[in-house]
Scaffold this active site. Sequence first.
Site, PDB file in Angstrom:
ATOM      1  N   GLY A  40     -48.680  17.031-139.886  1.00  0.00           N
ATOM      2  CA  GLY A  40     -48.192  16.163-140.807  1.00  0.00           C
ATOM      3  C   GLY A  40     -47.293  16.922-141.799  1.00  0.00           C
ATOM      4  O   GLY A  40     -47.358  16.760-143.059  1.00  0.00           O
ATOM      5  N   ASP A  42     -46.081  13.737-147.255  1.00  0.00           N
ATOM      6  CA  ASP A  42     -45.897  13.838-148.598  1.00  0.00           C
ATOM      7  C   ASP A  42     -46.796  14.958-149.561  1.00  0.00           C
ATOM      8  O   ASP A  42     -46.467  15.790-150.298  1.00  0.00           O
ATOM      9  CB  ASP A  42     -46.611  12.472-149.544  1.00  0.00           C
ATOM     10  CG  ASP A  42     -46.205  12.274-150.863  1.00  0.00           C
ATOM     11  OD1 ASP A  42     -45.107  12.489-151.376  1.00  0.00           O
ATOM     12  OD2 ASP A  42     -47.152  12.190-151.691  1.00  0.00           O
ATOM     13  N   LEU A  43     -47.962  14.857-148.768  1.00  0.00           N
ATOM     14  CA  LEU A  43     -48.987  16.387-149.139  1.00  0.00           C
ATOM     15  C   LEU A  43     -48.279  17.632-149.007  1.00  0.00           C
ATOM     16  O   LEU A  43     -48.401  18.278-149.880  1.00  0.00           O
ATOM     17  CB  LEU A  43     -50.328  15.977-148.472  1.00  0.00           C
ATOM     18  CG  LEU A  43     -51.301  17.069-148.954  1.00  0.00           C
ATOM     19  CD1 LEU A  43     -51.975  16.779-150.334  1.00  0.00           C
ATOM     20  CD2 LEU A  43     -52.550  17.268-148.028  1.00  0.00           C
ATOM     21  N   ALA A  44     -47.824  17.647-147.804  1.00  0.00           N
ATOM     22  CA  ALA A  44     -47.370  19.111-147.439  1.00  0.00           C
ATOM     23  C   ALA A  44     -45.996  19.398-148.487  1.00  0.00           C
ATOM     24  O   ALA A  44     -46.012  20.468-148.976  1.00  0.00           O
ATOM     25  CB  ALA A  44     -46.745  18.987-146.064  1.00  0.00           C
ATOM     26  N   LYS A  87     -59.222  14.263-146.738  1.00  0.00           N
ATOM     27  CA  LYS A  87     -59.697  12.707-146.962  1.00  0.00           C
ATOM     28  C   LYS A  87     -58.780  11.779-146.415  1.00  0.00           C
ATOM     29  O   LYS A  87     -57.714  12.032-146.460  1.00  0.00           O
ATOM     30  CB  LYS A  87     -60.412  12.532-148.267  1.00  0.00           C
ATOM     31  CG  LYS A  87     -59.188  12.498-149.328  1.00  0.00           C
ATOM     32  CD  LYS A  87     -59.698  12.320-150.647  1.00  0.00           C
ATOM     33  CE  LYS A  87     -59.825  10.762-150.636  1.00  0.00           C
ATOM     34  NZ  LYS A  87     -58.731  10.063-151.523  1.00  0.00           N
ATOM     35  N   ASP A 125     -61.981  18.591-151.111  1.00  0.00           N
ATOM     36  CA  ASP A 125     -61.797  17.574-152.009  1.00  0.00           C
ATOM     37  C   ASP A 125     -61.322  18.354-153.135  1.00  0.00           C
ATOM     38  O   ASP A 125     -61.806  19.211-153.717  1.00  0.00           O
ATOM     39  CB  ASP A 125     -63.446  17.568-152.456  1.00  0.00           C
ATOM     40  CG  ASP A 125     -63.613  16.376-153.350  1.00  0.00           C
ATOM     41  OD1 ASP A 125     -62.723  16.445-154.342  1.00  0.00           O
ATOM     42  OD2 ASP A 125     -64.393  15.513-153.384  1.00  0.00           O
ATOM     43  N   HIS A 126     -60.048  17.713-153.350  1.00  0.00           N
ATOM     44  CA  HIS A 126     -59.140  18.682-154.262  1.00  0.00           C
ATOM     45  C   HIS A 126     -59.737  18.725-155.596  1.00  0.00           C
ATOM     46  O   HIS A 126     -59.596  19.863-156.572  1.00  0.00           O
ATOM     47  CB  HIS A 126     -57.658  18.402-154.262  1.00  0.00           C
ATOM     48  CG  HIS A 126     -57.431  17.242-155.080  1.00  0.00           C
ATOM     49  ND1 HIS A 126     -57.564  15.828-154.708  1.00  0.00           N
ATOM     50  CD2 HIS A 126     -56.693  16.993-156.236  1.00  0.00           C
ATOM     51  CE1 HIS A 126     -57.327  14.996-155.530  1.00  0.00           C
ATOM     52  NE2 HIS A 126     -56.922  15.607-156.658  1.00  0.00           N
ATOM     53  N   ASP A 131     -61.844   5.741-152.274  1.00  0.00           N
ATOM     54  CA  ASP A 131     -60.890   6.759-152.404  1.00  0.00           C
ATOM     55  C   ASP A 131     -61.284   7.796-153.774  1.00  0.00           C
ATOM     56  O   ASP A 131     -60.936   8.967-153.704  1.00  0.00           O
ATOM     57  CB  ASP A 131     -59.660   5.928-153.223  1.00  0.00           C
ATOM     58  CG  ASP A 131     -58.349   6.655-153.623  1.00  0.00           C
ATOM     59  OD1 ASP A 131     -57.995   7.520-152.384  1.00  0.00           O
ATOM     60  OD2 ASP A 131     -57.580   6.724-154.700  1.00  0.00           O
ATOM     61  N   HIS A 169     -64.573  12.798-155.271  1.00  0.00           N
ATOM     62  CA  HIS A 169     -64.548  13.443-156.344  1.00  0.00           C
ATOM     63  C   HIS A 169     -65.586  13.171-157.416  1.00  0.00           C
ATOM     64  O   HIS A 169     -65.943  13.966-158.114  1.00  0.00           O
ATOM     65  CB  HIS A 169     -62.862  13.149-157.130  1.00  0.00           C
ATOM     66  CG  HIS A 169     -61.950  13.101-155.946  1.00  0.00           C
ATOM     67  ND1 HIS A 169     -61.788  13.985-155.100  1.00  0.00           N
ATOM     68  CD2 HIS A 169     -60.790  12.393-155.734  1.00  0.00           C
ATOM     69  CE1 HIS A 169     -60.863  13.867-154.436  1.00  0.00           C
ATOM     70  NE2 HIS A 169     -60.208  12.727-154.778  1.00  0.00           N
ATOM     71  N   LYS A 191     -57.071   3.172-161.437  1.00  0.00           N
ATOM     72  CA  LYS A 191     -55.733   3.053-161.589  1.00  0.00           C
ATOM     73  C   LYS A 191     -54.959   2.411-162.663  1.00  0.00           C
ATOM     74  O   LYS A 191     -55.830   1.225-163.026  1.00  0.00           O
ATOM     75  CB  LYS A 191     -55.180   2.660-160.173  1.00  0.00           C
ATOM     76  CG  LYS A 191     -55.564   3.469-158.856  1.00  0.00           C
ATOM     77  CD  LYS A 191     -54.508   4.031-158.274  1.00  0.00           C
ATOM     78  CE  LYS A 191     -55.158   4.852-157.136  1.00  0.00           C
ATOM     79  NZ  LYS A 191     -54.702   6.307-157.321  1.00  0.00           N
TER      80      LYS A 191
HETATM   81  C1  BG6 Z   1     -56.866  11.334-154.349  1.00  0.00           C
HETATM   82  C2  BG6 Z   1     -56.864   9.740-154.305  1.00  0.00           C
HETATM   83  O1  BG6 Z   1     -57.867  11.874-154.009  1.00  0.00           O
HETATM   84  O2  BG6 Z   1     -57.042  11.544-155.810  1.00  0.00           O
HETATM   85  C3  BG6 Z   1     -55.645   9.254-155.415  1.00  0.00           C
HETATM   86  O3  BG6 Z   1     -56.532   9.587-152.985  1.00  0.00           O
HETATM   87  C4  BG6 Z   1     -55.829   9.717-156.839  1.00  0.00           C
HETATM   88  O4  BG6 Z   1     -55.605   7.746-155.154  1.00  0.00           O
HETATM   89  C5  BG6 Z   1     -55.983  11.129-156.758  1.00  0.00           C
HETATM   90  O5  BG6 Z   1     -54.454   9.158-157.304  1.00  0.00           O
HETATM   91  C6  BG6 Z   1     -56.379  11.694-158.286  1.00  0.00           C
HETATM   92  O6  BG6 Z   1     -55.950  13.176-158.162  1.00  0.00           O
HETATM   93  P1  BG6 Z   1     -55.769  13.937-159.632  1.00  0.00           P
HETATM   94  O7  BG6 Z   1     -55.965  15.276-159.057  1.00  0.00           O
HETATM   95  O8  BG6 Z   1     -54.289  13.393-159.902  1.00  0.00           O
HETATM   96  O9  BG6 Z   1     -56.781  13.484-160.514  1.00  0.00           O
END
Ligand code: BG6
Length: 497
Positions: free
Chosen positions: A14, A18-20, A150, A179-180, A237, A242, A342
Amino acid sequence: MDNMNPKSIIVIFGATGDLAKRKLFPSLYRLYEKGHLNEQFAVVGVARRPLSADEFRNYVRDSVETAFHQKLADGRFTSHFYYHPFDVTEAESYQRLKSLLEQLDGTYKTEGNRIFYLAMAPEFFGTVTSRLQSEGLTETHGFKRLVIEKPFGHDLASAEKLNDEIRRVFSEREIYRIDHYLGKEMVQNIEVIRFSNAIFEPLWNNRFIANIQITSSETLGVEDRGRYYDHSGALRDMVQNHMLQMVALLAMEPPIKLTTDDIRHEKVKVLRALRPIAHDEVDRYFVRGQYGRGVIHGKNVPAYREEPNVDPDSNTETFVAGKLLIDNFRWAGVPFYIRTGKRMAEKSTKIVVQFKDVPMNLYYRTNETIAPNLLVIHIQPDEGITLHLNGKKTGESTTITAPFQLDYCNNCIDGINTPEAYEKLLYDCMRGDATNFTHWDEVAASWQFVDPISEVWANTKASDFPNYAAGSMGPAAADELLKKDGFHWWPIEHPRS
Ligand code: BG6
């Protein structure tokens, strides 16, 4: 794990996504700049699109230059990047990738170490991992690791299925589920603030804490992710991963040691102690919302149902608020309130720990209301902590109090150096430190908690959607949730602006 300069080939599936582009390439660049990656690494971008190695390197360079608003001085960094056009289902694609990896292993002396990073649509996770095995790419004399983005499943059953598929090829120790939020500086700081300060841990329980509130609000809408998001919603999501991870870090017992297994073990215990919500209790404990039109930063924005690739009659929630109870000795009776959505008023993640009121006998004569002590942990965009206390109002008698705040700002001190979450996580994975990744047991317990809520929501149409205006803090019912318990959400403030 102590290896500060890990050697490895990273295969990013991938790579044109976008992520990359937004996170992975810039993070690798920062690691390279800081000297955390020595020259013994190579990155192989894998995607459908036909690109030459040079085109891919330009793409990587663009992504880094856009992220840091500066030109790369030379091609040293990008020279480590290779590209492999790929069809996930075709055995031949894997064979060619295998030869490329063998060749790069020789060139970069990466000792057979391979990281497979799946930054692609989750429906392919199973196919890719099983092909990696059947075509021999996981047979290596070095380490093999799988990094997986995820969503990890859609519910417990699908997560179990996915887990079974990848576990046929990679052991739990080799799987790094991202899980960032766990890579964020202040999320990592939760356990340090709790366990390295004698003044907090003795109070960290139901004798002294009235409630804990976690808010993660975003101003963005669904952008171009309508197709994914409309089948996911805020519960899957943000909450399943998170938000529950932050709950676990706030509520866990002090681990015996700060090792991966000990910490994860304590987090799992919290998630297992969450009081399950029965179908007929969902309305009592959880609130869902969907944004209508509104104004964000002075601009009119469309309603969720008007966003691209979203069903015009969508029943998907873009906001969730909930009350969680943790049935153990430490937390019995303390509500954990969470809220995320959101198109809210502000982009902010913060945790408020509200302590119980002091007895009022000293102050009741003057009708003083004494503000409760709060410990606020600012996760983003500010990073820091604020402690809300009370003191004597200057010039008044001792029965008149005034609130004041002790403020510590992390990113005021070393803000520019605060590493991106992905930078830390990539580095951890290369060094073999899985602490800030989610163990399967955490994933399973989180789905188990969330599933009844999403089942009820999927089966009952929300007749009041849209029920909050873009640019607001969510539906009124989210305020009611706390009001019933005699609490309120502490407002989002800007301590340092
Ligand atoms: C992602 C969700 O895991 O986290 C997104 O898929 C969300 O929808 C994002 O916008 C939020 O991350 P952060 O680091 O901007 O708070």
